[in-house]
Design a protein around this motif. Sequence first.
Motif, PDB file in Angstrom:
ATOM      1  N   SER A   1       0.849  -1.194   0.000  1.00 49.29           N
ATOM      2  CA  SER A   1       0.000   0.000   0.000  1.00 49.29           C
ATOM      3  C   SER A   1       0.885   1.244   0.000  1.00 49.29           C
ATOM      4  CB  SER A   1      -0.916   0.011   1.227  1.00 49.29           C
ATOM      5  OG  SER A   1      -0.164   0.353   2.378  1.00 49.29           O
ATOM      6  N   PHE A   2       0.269   2.374  -0.315  1.00 51.89           N
ATOM      7  CA  PHE A   2       0.975   3.646  -0.309  1.00 51.89           C
ATOM      8  C   PHE A   2       1.416   4.090   1.078  1.00 51.89           C
ATOM      9  CE2 PHE A   2       0.837   4.873  -4.525  1.00 51.89           C
ATOM     10  CZ  PHE A   2      -0.429   4.847  -5.077  1.00 51.89           C
ATOM     11  N   SER A   3       0.709   3.619   2.101  1.00 53.57           N
ATOM     12  CA  SER A   3       0.804   4.177   3.429  1.00 53.57           C
ATOM     13  C   SER A   3       2.239   4.408   3.874  1.00 53.57           C
ATOM     14  CB  SER A   3       0.103   3.255   4.428  1.00 53.57           C
ATOM     15  OG  SER A   3       0.192   3.783   5.730  1.00 53.57           O
ATOM     16  N   GLY A   4       2.515   5.654   4.297  1.00 52.31           N
ATOM     17  CA  GLY A   4       3.820   5.988   4.825  1.00 52.31           C
ATOM     18  C   GLY A   4       4.903   6.233   3.804  1.00 52.31           C
ATOM     19  N   GLY A   5       4.551   6.218   2.544  1.00 49.82           N
ATOM     20  CA  GLY A   5       5.567   6.331   1.512  1.00 49.82           C
ATOM     21  C   GLY A   5       5.508   7.618   0.709  1.00 49.82           C
TER      22      GLY A   5
ATOM     23  N   PHE B   1       4.438  12.910  -4.322  1.00 51.60           N
ATOM     24  CA  PHE B   1       3.222  12.851  -3.516  1.00 51.60           C
ATOM     25  C   PHE B   1       3.523  12.054  -2.267  1.00 51.60           C
ATOM     26  CE2 PHE B   1      -1.425  13.151  -3.330  1.00 51.60           C
ATOM     27  CZ  PHE B   1      -1.707  12.256  -2.309  1.00 51.60           C
ATOM     28  N   ARG B   2       3.325  12.697  -1.112  1.00 49.06           N
ATOM     29  CA  ARG B   2       3.454  11.973   0.149  1.00 49.06           C
ATOM     30  C   ARG B   2       2.081  11.549   0.619  1.00 49.06           C
ATOM     31  NH1 ARG B   2       7.400  14.710   4.491  1.00 49.06           N
ATOM     32  NH2 ARG B   2       6.311  13.107   5.690  1.00 49.06           N
ATOM     33  N   THR B   3       2.018  10.439   1.341  1.00 53.28           N
ATOM     34  CA  THR B   3       0.711   9.917   1.712  1.00 53.28           C
ATOM     35  C   THR B   3       0.016  10.759   2.782  1.00 53.28           C
ATOM     36  OG1 THR B   3       1.819   8.358   3.184  1.00 53.28           O
ATOM     37  CG2 THR B   3       1.172   7.568   1.008  1.00 53.28           C
ATOM     38  N   ASN B   4       0.698  11.783   3.308  1.00 45.06           N
ATOM     39  CA  ASN B   4       0.005  12.729   4.182  1.00 45.06           C
ATOM     40  C   ASN B   4      -0.689  13.818   3.360  1.00 45.06           C
ATOM     41  OD1 ASN B   4       2.080  14.325   3.306  1.00 45.06           O
ATOM     42  ND2 ASN B   4       2.926  14.776   5.319  1.00 45.06           N
ATOM     43  N   GLY B   5      -0.572  13.720   2.031  1.00 45.87           N
ATOM     44  CA  GLY B   5      -1.230  14.661   1.144  1.00 45.87           C
ATOM     45  C   GLY B   5      -0.343  15.759   0.593  1.00 45.87           C
ATOM     46  N   ALA B   6       0.874  15.872   1.113  1.00 43.66           N
ATOM     47  CA  ALA B   6       1.784  16.914   0.626  1.00 43.66           C
ATOM     48  C   ALA B   6       2.238  16.610  -0.797  1.00 43.66           C
ATOM     49  CB  ALA B   6       2.994  17.021   1.543  1.00 43.66           C
ATOM     50  N   THR B   7       2.345  17.649  -1.599  1.00 45.22           N
ATOM     51  CA  THR B   7       2.837  17.500  -2.973  1.00 45.22           C
ATOM     52  C   THR B   7       3.978  18.474  -3.211  1.00 45.22           C
ATOM     53  OG1 THR B   7       1.163  19.064  -3.764  1.00 45.22           O
ATOM     54  CG2 THR B   7       0.614  16.722  -3.878  1.00 45.22           C
ATOM     55  N   TYR B   8       4.860  18.091  -4.104  1.00 39.39           N
ATOM     56  CA  TYR B   8       6.032  18.891  -4.421  1.00 39.39           C
ATOM     57  C   TYR B   8       6.251  18.860  -5.929  1.00 39.39           C
ATOM     58  CZ  TYR B   8       6.751  17.732   0.491  1.00 39.39           C
ATOM     59  OH  TYR B   8       6.576  17.543   1.837  1.00 39.39           O
ATOM     60  N   TYR B   9       6.727  19.968  -6.460  1.00 45.82           N
ATOM     61  CA  TYR B   9       6.932  20.080  -7.903  1.00 45.82           C
ATOM     62  C   TYR B   9       8.262  20.751  -8.206  1.00 45.82           C
ATOM     63  CZ  TYR B   9       1.923  19.179  -8.099  1.00 45.82           C
ATOM     64  OH  TYR B   9       0.679  18.611  -7.957  1.00 45.82           O
ATOM     65  N   SER B  10       8.829  20.383  -9.336  1.00 51.17           N
ATOM     66  CA  SER B  10       9.979  21.121  -9.809  1.00 51.17           C
ATOM     67  C   SER B  10       9.505  22.474 -10.344  1.00 51.17           C
ATOM     68  CB  SER B  10      10.700  20.347 -10.914  1.00 51.17           C
ATOM     69  OG  SER B  10       9.903  20.312 -12.088  1.00 51.17           O
ATOM     70  N   ASN B  11      10.390  23.434 -10.352  1.00 50.31           N
ATOM     71  CA  ASN B  11      10.018  24.769 -10.834  1.00 50.31           C
ATOM     72  C   ASN B  11       9.600  24.737 -12.300  1.00 50.31           C
ATOM     73  OD1 ASN B  11      10.475  26.030  -8.391  1.00 50.31           O
ATOM     74  ND2 ASN B  11      12.624  26.466  -8.861  1.00 50.31           N
ATOM     75  N   SER B  12      10.164  23.815 -13.055  1.00 49.92           N
ATOM     76  CA  SER B  12       9.887  23.783 -14.489  1.00 49.92           C
ATOM     77  C   SER B  12       8.474  23.304 -14.818  1.00 49.92           C
ATOM     78  CB  SER B  12      10.906  22.891 -15.198  1.00 49.92           C
ATOM     79  OG  SER B  12      10.823  21.564 -14.721  1.00 49.92           O
ATOM     80  N   VAL B  13       7.818  22.619 -13.871  1.00 49.29           N
ATOM     81  CA  VAL B  13       6.471  22.103 -14.154  1.00 49.29           C
ATOM     82  C   VAL B  13       5.405  22.704 -13.243  1.00 49.29           C
ATOM     83  CG1 VAL B  13       7.502  19.927 -14.907  1.00 49.29           C
ATOM     84  CG2 VAL B  13       6.503  20.088 -12.613  1.00 49.29           C
ATOM     85  N   LYS B  14       5.815  23.444 -12.241  1.00 43.01           N
ATOM     86  CA  LYS B  14       4.860  24.010 -11.279  1.00 43.01           C
ATOM     87  C   LYS B  14       3.846  24.877 -12.017  1.00 43.01           C
ATOM     88  CE  LYS B  14       6.840  24.933  -7.477  1.00 43.01           C
ATOM     89  NZ  LYS B  14       7.669  25.570  -6.425  1.00 43.01           N
TER      90      LYS B  14
ATOM     91  N   TRP C   1       9.714   3.828   0.883  1.00 40.78           N
ATOM     92  CA  TRP C   1       9.193   3.855   2.254  1.00 40.78           C
ATOM     93  C   TRP C   1      10.374   3.816   3.192  1.00 40.78           C
ATOM     94  CZ3 TRP C   1       7.202   1.310  -1.806  1.00 40.78           C
ATOM     95  CH2 TRP C   1       5.847   1.494  -2.086  1.00 40.78           C
ATOM     96  N   PRO C   2      10.361   4.592   4.233  1.00 37.94           N
ATOM     97  CA  PRO C   2       9.371   5.608   4.599  1.00 37.94           C
ATOM     98  C   PRO C   2       9.595   6.902   3.791  1.00 37.94           C
ATOM     99  CG  PRO C   2      11.150   5.609   6.178  1.00 37.94           C
ATOM    100  CD  PRO C   2      11.451   4.500   5.191  1.00 37.94           C
ATOM    101  N   HIS C   3       8.876   7.963   4.162  1.00 34.29           N
ATOM    102  CA  HIS C   3       9.058   9.265   3.529  1.00 34.29           C
ATOM    103  C   HIS C   3      10.507   9.699   3.641  1.00 34.29           C
ATOM    104  CE1 HIS C   3       4.798   9.653   3.260  1.00 34.29           C
ATOM    105  NE2 HIS C   3       4.618   9.689   4.559  1.00 34.29           N
ATOM    106  N   THR C   4      10.908  10.586   2.734  1.00 34.75           N
ATOM    107  CA  THR C   4      12.243  11.156   2.797  1.00 34.75           C
ATOM    108  C   THR C   4      12.167  12.648   2.528  1.00 34.75           C
ATOM    109  OG1 THR C   4      14.429  11.182   1.757  1.00 34.75           O
ATOM    110  CG2 THR C   4      12.589  10.566   0.350  1.00 34.75           C
ATOM    111  N   VAL C   5      13.007  13.392   3.211  1.00 37.25           N
ATOM    112  CA  VAL C   5      13.043  14.833   2.954  1.00 37.25           C
ATOM    113  C   VAL C   5      13.714  15.112   1.608  1.00 37.25           C
ATOM    114  CG1 VAL C   5      12.961  15.492   5.367  1.00 37.25           C
ATOM    115  CG2 VAL C   5      15.176  15.108   4.272  1.00 37.25           C
TER     116      VAL C   5
END
Length: 123
Positions: free
Chosen positions: A27-31, A50-63, A98-102
């Motif tokens: 499952s996605f959980s925690g990843g 995409f983090r499973t806590n709902g956070a999303t991140y983008y590169s500047n070129s696609v934001k 898994w787990p999440h990474t900064v």
Amino acid sequence: VQLQASGGGLVQAGDSLRLSCVLSGRSFSGGTMTWFRQAPEKEREFVAAFRTNGATYYSNSVKGRFTISRDSARNTVYLQMNRLKSEDTAVYYCAARWPHTVAYYSAKEYDYWGQGTQVTVSS
């Protein structure tokens, strides 16, 4: 764990595409689920995460043009790509860890990879 990417194709500049990445075996959980891309003779680069806590991140070129999302019921992560440009041409890979990474932007952090799907944008 397996990742199956699909949805690539040949489109014109300004068009849209949606990539899919189906996760199986876990499952996605925690990843963190992430899209990278690699153009010919270039290094693999971060696109969106995409983090499973709902956070999303983008590169500047696609934001502002790309959106990453998840369908938990289908165990699938999507990359909606709008207003495509010729410089978006690349093989797109989904990856997971898994787990999440900064350091979600670093390909070295990921243990699992899909097979890649080609996106070609003609100008």
